[in-house]
Design an enzyme around this catalytic site. Structure first.
Site, PDB file in Angstrom:
ATOM      1  CD  GLU A 256      35.104 -43.566 -37.662  1.00  0.00           C
ATOM      2  OE1 GLU A 256      35.887 -44.250 -37.388  1.00  0.00           O
ATOM      3  OE2 GLU A 256      35.184 -42.225 -38.034  1.00  0.00           O
ATOM      4  CB  CYS A 290      36.474 -51.005 -33.210  1.00  0.00           C
ATOM      5  SG  CYS A 290      36.366 -49.595 -32.315  1.00  0.00           S
TER       6      CYS A 290
HETATM    7  P1  NAD Z   1      27.400 -55.037 -37.573  1.00  0.00           P
HETATM    8  O1  NAD Z   1      28.155 -54.318 -38.716  1.00  0.00           O
HETATM    9  O2  NAD Z   1      26.893 -56.283 -37.778  1.00  0.00           O
HETATM   10  O3  NAD Z   1      26.246 -54.050 -37.067  1.00  0.00           O
HETATM   11  C1  NAD Z   1      26.516 -52.676 -36.864  1.00  0.00           C
HETATM   12  C2  NAD Z   1      25.218 -51.872 -37.054  1.00  0.00           C
HETATM   13  O4  NAD Z   1      24.997 -51.754 -38.520  1.00  0.00           O
HETATM   14  C3  NAD Z   1      23.910 -52.450 -36.680  1.00  0.00           C
HETATM   15  O5  NAD Z   1      23.129 -51.312 -36.115  1.00  0.00           O
HETATM   16  C4  NAD Z   1      23.277 -53.153 -37.685  1.00  0.00           C
HETATM   17  O6  NAD Z   1      22.082 -53.412 -37.587  1.00  0.00           O
HETATM   18  C5  NAD Z   1      23.470 -52.192 -38.703  1.00  0.00           C
HETATM   19  N1  NAD Z   1      23.563 -52.973 -40.180  1.00  0.00           N
HETATM   20  C6  NAD Z   1      24.199 -54.395 -40.358  1.00  0.00           C
HETATM   21  N2  NAD Z   1      24.200 -54.553 -41.785  1.00  0.00           N
HETATM   22  C7  NAD Z   1      23.614 -53.278 -42.315  1.00  0.00           C
HETATM   23  C8  NAD Z   1      23.278 -52.905 -43.625  1.00  0.00           C
HETATM   24  N3  NAD Z   1      23.504 -53.661 -44.750  1.00  0.00           N
HETATM   25  N4  NAD Z   1      22.914 -51.562 -44.018  1.00  0.00           N
HETATM   26  C9  NAD Z   1      22.676 -50.859 -42.789  1.00  0.00           C
HETATM   27  N5  NAD Z   1      22.898 -51.301 -41.705  1.00  0.00           N
HETATM   28  C10 NAD Z   1      23.325 -52.196 -41.282  1.00  0.00           C
HETATM   29  O7  NAD Z   1      28.662 -54.688 -36.468  1.00  0.00           O
HETATM   30  P2  NAD Z   1      28.629 -55.265 -35.045  1.00  0.00           P
HETATM   31  O8  NAD Z   1      28.759 -56.808 -35.033  1.00  0.00           O
HETATM   32  O9  NAD Z   1      27.340 -54.849 -34.493  1.00  0.00           O
HETATM   33  O10 NAD Z   1      29.825 -54.563 -34.368  1.00  0.00           O
HETATM   34  C11 NAD Z   1      30.973 -54.967 -34.244  1.00  0.00           C
HETATM   35  C12 NAD Z   1      31.723 -54.187 -35.467  1.00  0.00           C
HETATM   36  O11 NAD Z   1      31.832 -53.090 -35.451  1.00  0.00           O
HETATM   37  C13 NAD Z   1      33.251 -54.745 -35.139  1.00  0.00           C
HETATM   38  O12 NAD Z   1      33.736 -55.152 -36.699  1.00  0.00           O
HETATM   39  C14 NAD Z   1      34.087 -53.684 -34.643  1.00  0.00           C
HETATM   40  O13 NAD Z   1      35.432 -53.538 -35.010  1.00  0.00           O
HETATM   41  C15 NAD Z   1      33.128 -52.521 -35.379  1.00  0.00           C
HETATM   42  N6  NAD Z   1      33.203 -51.459 -34.471  1.00  0.00           N
HETATM   43  C16 NAD Z   1      33.914 -50.276 -34.959  1.00  0.00           C
HETATM   44  C17 NAD Z   1      34.125 -49.107 -34.122  1.00  0.00           C
HETATM   45  C18 NAD Z   1      34.797 -48.033 -34.894  1.00  0.00           C
HETATM   46  O14 NAD Z   1      34.606 -46.600 -34.054  1.00  0.00           O
HETATM   47  N7  NAD Z   1      35.748 -47.922 -35.673  1.00  0.00           N
HETATM   48  C19 NAD Z   1      33.591 -49.133 -33.046  1.00  0.00           C
HETATM   49  C20 NAD Z   1      32.807 -50.124 -32.455  1.00  0.00           C
HETATM   50  C21 NAD Z   1      32.734 -51.160 -33.533  1.00  0.00           C
END
Ligand code: NAD
Length: 489
Positions: A256, A290
């Site tokens: 997501e 998001c």
């Molecule tokens: P992010 O991708 O930086 O981090 C999200 C999670 O992934 C964190 O727990 C992080 O530690 C982990 N992570 C990061 N890199 C990783 C890797 N290589 N392998 C495994 N885990 C990893 O995102 P963010 O900046 O925290 O959140 C914002 C983003 O999330 C925005 O793009 C937003 O649109 C999206 N988002 C999507 C939804 C949805 O339901 N579609 C909901 C909320 C946020």
């Protein structure tokens, strides 16, 4: 259940992580920073790959026993968890406000979604698990849904509690065990709160693990052989890496991801209502959602009036520390996120956009911003800003609105405001999104709905409501005969 005692007393979680018990971590602890003030609210224990491996193995061992319990015992744990969350509502809201910078109303909404997700999940164990298939005489043929095993949940900072519990609760209810890796910036409200809720609800030890950590811990979870599936919510960039690694390890993966969501305002719309929708969609939680309205597409006939009023509205919104009272906008999560939003605004202006208001910040408090004159080559048109920035674009015809809205790799949410529902629906049918709202803005979730995006917003999975069965179970075909047949070979 009394709400008199504290759900999250610091002495329970301070410099610890949760593997069924609250244990100290050998790694250096991480400060929990309150974005509004920069002060430390405590310190969390961090997990590395070896801790992730130990938890995943323990979760696998615990899962069989958990699934082996009578279905109503599993349901009872979920019901108790909902009660515990209800009785600690204010404390949970307080943590969401302080740790993630949420305004009070958003935090309360998030806590209520969490409770709803727990209640909804408590109904899953008692529902039909499959179907009886037609077969040859004397053979019972059943398609039944089975838990996958250990589900690894990786969650983001922006709706930290809900985006974790929307996966954790149904995954547990359907007989899986869970290793949750919350975002390290929001571990208390997005991870430890969940650990405590389930601990107090009597979830057997080892069925849920909450391991704070960054990308490395997340990557270890994705490659762990004891983890059957990854449910990831976060950015498209990280999601791609998770998807690639999950594919290599032949793991089911639910992604997501981000969005660049359009709110289309047609010229017959009530201007006042359209503005309220736009303000909510763009500025709620400082635009860090998001589903935030990343583009406001406004039909030419009302465009000038809309922009004038939106600018006035943006200037009137209060920005401040949400822990000190009602404000419209709190802080962004950290300097990196603030600089990202600031960079896009500056690049947008360089590329020809007009900065109508805002664009500046003080600490992590970013002024509500309005950009106009944003053309399709402009980075603000395409990039997910994740900040309080309205990108307003005029259009003439419905066809043009469709073409502008679809000019993105993302496909999460869209909204259309019009008094002519037929026209709005016809336009909406042509949009490529997983969520479509006629006469509403782009930020919506009711827990019981399937939630997911197309294109760069996900990999075709959905979470929530009926979609949770697809998400957190796997089909097994089971046949049964009174006697084994005598095959002719
Ligand atoms: P992010 O991708 O930086 O981090 C999200 C999670 O992934 C964190 O727990 C992080 O530690 C982990 N992570 C990061 N890199 C990783 C890797 N290589 N392998 C495994 N885990 C990893 O995102 P963010 O900046 O925290 O959140 C914002 C983003 O999330 C925005 O793009 C937003 O649109 C999206 N988002 C999507 C939804 C949805 O339901 N579609 C909901 C909320 C946020």
């Amino acid at each position: 259940m009394s709400g008199n005692f504290s759900l999250l007393p610091a002495d329970i979680w301070h410099e610890r992580l949760f593997n069924g018990a609250w244990v100290p971590s050998p790694l250096s602890p991480l400060n929990v920073i309150e974005p509004a003030t920069g002060s430390a609210l405590g310190r969390i224990g961090m997990a590395d790959a070896s801790i992730v491996a130990a938890s995943s193995q323990a979760a696998r061992l615990a899962q069989a026993k958990w699934f082996g319990l009578p279905y109503d015992e599993r349901a009872l744990v979920l019901r108790k968890a909902a009660q515990i969350a209800e009785s600690h509502f204010e404390e949970i809201v307080g943590w969401i406000v302080r740790e993630s910078g949420s305004v009070q109303a958003k935090a309360a909404f998030e806590a209520s979604l969490c409770i709803k997700a727990l209640h909804e999940s408590s109904g899953l164990p008692s529902r039909s698990q499959g179907e009886l298939l037609p077969s040859t005489a004397g053979r019972l043929s059943i398609a039944r849904r089975r838990p996958l095993g250990v589900i690894g949940v990786i969650s983001p900072f922006n709706f930290p509690l809900y985006l974790a519990i929307r996966a954790v609760a149904p995954a547990l209810a359907l007989g899986n065990s869970v290793v949750l890796k919350p975002d390290p910036r929001t571990t208390v409200c997005g991870g430890f709160a969940i650990a405590r809720i389930f601990e107090l609800a009597g979830l057997p030890e080892g069925v849920l693990h909450v391991l704070p950590g960054g990308a490395e811990a997340g990557a270890a979870l994705v490659s762990d052989p004891n983890v059957a599936m990854i449910q990831f919510t976060g950015s498209t960039g990280a999601g791609r890496k998770v998807g690639e690694a999950a594919g290599r390890h032949l793991k089911k993966v639910s992604l997501e991801l981000g969005g660049k969501n359009s709110l289309i305002v047609l010229d017959d719309a009530d201007l006042d209502i359209a503005l309220r929708n736009a303000t909510w969609g763009v500025y709620l939680h400082q635009g860090q959602i998001c589903m935030s309205t990343g583009r406001l597409l406004v039909q030419r006939g009302i465009y000038e009036r809309f922009v004038t009023r939106l600018v006035d509205k943006a200037r009137s919104l209060t920005v401040g520390n949400p822990a000190n009272g009602e404000v419209a906008l709190g802080p962004l999560i950290n300097a990196q996120q603030r600089d990202h939003a600031h960079r896009i605004v500056q690049e947008a202006v360089k590329a020809g956009a007009k900065l109508e208001t805002g664009g500046s910040f003080e600490g992590l408090f970013f002024q509500p911003t309005v950009l106009t004159g944003v053309q399709q080559h402009n980075p603000a048109f395409h990039e997910e800003i994740f900040g309080p920035v309205a990108v307003v674009v005029p259009f003439d015809t419905d066809e043009e609105a469709v073409s502008l809205a679809n000019d993105t790799d993302y496909g999460l949410s869209a909204g259309i405001i019009s008094k002519d529902v037929g026209r709005a629906l016809q336009l909406g049918e042509q949009l490529r999104t997983g969520l479509l709202h006629i006469n509403d803005q782009t930020v919506n979730d009711e827990v019981v709905n399937p939630f997911g995006g197309v294109g760069a917003s996900g990999n075709g999975t959905s979470i929530g409501g009926a979609a949770n069965w697809e998400e957190f179970t796997q089909w097994q075909w089971l046949t049964l005969k009174a006697d084994a047949p005598a095959y002719p070979l």
